[in-house]
Design a protein around this motif. Sequence first.
Motif: not given
Lengths: 104, 374
Positions: B87, B140, B320, B324, B326, B329
Amino acid sequence: MTTQVEALSALVATARGARPQSLASREAEEVLNITLAVLVELAVANDRIDRVERLVAEVSGRSVEDLRDIRYDGEVALERQAATDALLTRALRIMLDPRAQAGG
Amino acid sequence: MKVRDLQHAVLPRSSAEEQSRQGAVVALRRFLNRHVRPRNVAVFDTEAAPAFAAAHGRQPQSPTEIQQAFLMSPSYRLWSATNRAAQEMIWVSVGEPIYRDLDRMTEAARDLAATPGKLGSLALDPTYDPSPEVAGVDIHLQPGGYAMDRGDNDIVAGALYELGGNVFSFGQGIGRGDSKAGVVLRLLDEHFGGVRPKRILDIGCSAGAASAAYAANDPEAEVHAIDIGAGMLRYAHARAESLGVGVHFHQMDASALTFEDDSFDLVVSHNLMHEIGAEKRRAMLREARRVVRPGGIVIHQDIAIRGLPTLVQQVERDWDTHFNGEAHWNTYQNADLVADMTAAGFTEAEIVEHDLPAIHGANRWYAISATKPA
């Protein structure tokens, strides 16, 4: 004119937040990151070689498959083997390092 | 309708090597998504749960314990570390050409915004302080986040979003021909009798891909789009103008729209709900209903991560949140969106949840829609 390093540094400087770790060792995770980046660079280099092969094929009138199937023996093969040995020695130098692990 | 891979003046001119690098990151992510991540649920049974049981004398029960168990599995940890690295490499692979070519891109964006007789408009609000629940996080892992604004004319956030979004999506298995706006337009055809809305609002438009697609689909339609980030909106505006479509972009919070009541035929949001918290989501849904006209349609499209059958699958999908950036999420994954839409003013009979196939590729999208009574 912005250089590639300046561009990368500008990007890296804007990243925020803490970085969560998945592996038990931070060092292992960082080495994994470096290895994956090198893997990507290998793909980039392979693409470059492919472009050159296609260009040579076009210029020489031979097929790309023909060019990729060229094999050398004798002097050239020995030269290539020596180059591969040297590459491995550079990459795996740590495995040959005679020094003992220093105490904590 | 083509959205991804459209060439326009504000894209960086990536070198062949930079494109190779982006392609390699796509391939790495595709490998992880196709071959490694699908094993995580099985790995829970073979590695994670036994390791947790050995340490605690019982099976993991709660989502927190399941997450702890996953992190006791070497296979999961290796996937997680690699997925996080991949990522981050998305942003490196697209960030380098963007910052390298930024002077030219900025000039192109400035010229397009200053073109006499341009098709759309850009209204930034210098008094608006972008909502910290979105702006404060590198969602992200996009460096600088959605609302990064490095001063006048800055377009980096939008450029990162468009290019990084493509590298992410292709690695996710989303087809080059897919289009979230296309999915909504198909839904209008198949579920709403082929209605052709003439005034459209796109809430949380980011770099303006869907907004431009709506305008391209019907040049007679008046398309408005809002987002919190000035850097996103400058880029989106220039992109739309370069593509020859008219979109009116506004810097505005989704939870406090300044549009009048009953002023749009269609109000959409794309992949917004999973980026905002519960309170803001409910306010956004209320505002969407307020500004759509009687007889008009509201469609909120998002990622299809809801309704996973087991707690282990839900926790696996919640990676995530932890790795990530997020933050919302999980909030989105487990939200009662029908209840939220009801609280926004729709009756349950007016609300429909949709499981939608992508236009291209094997991906699916979630959407929740409602028609405001005439």
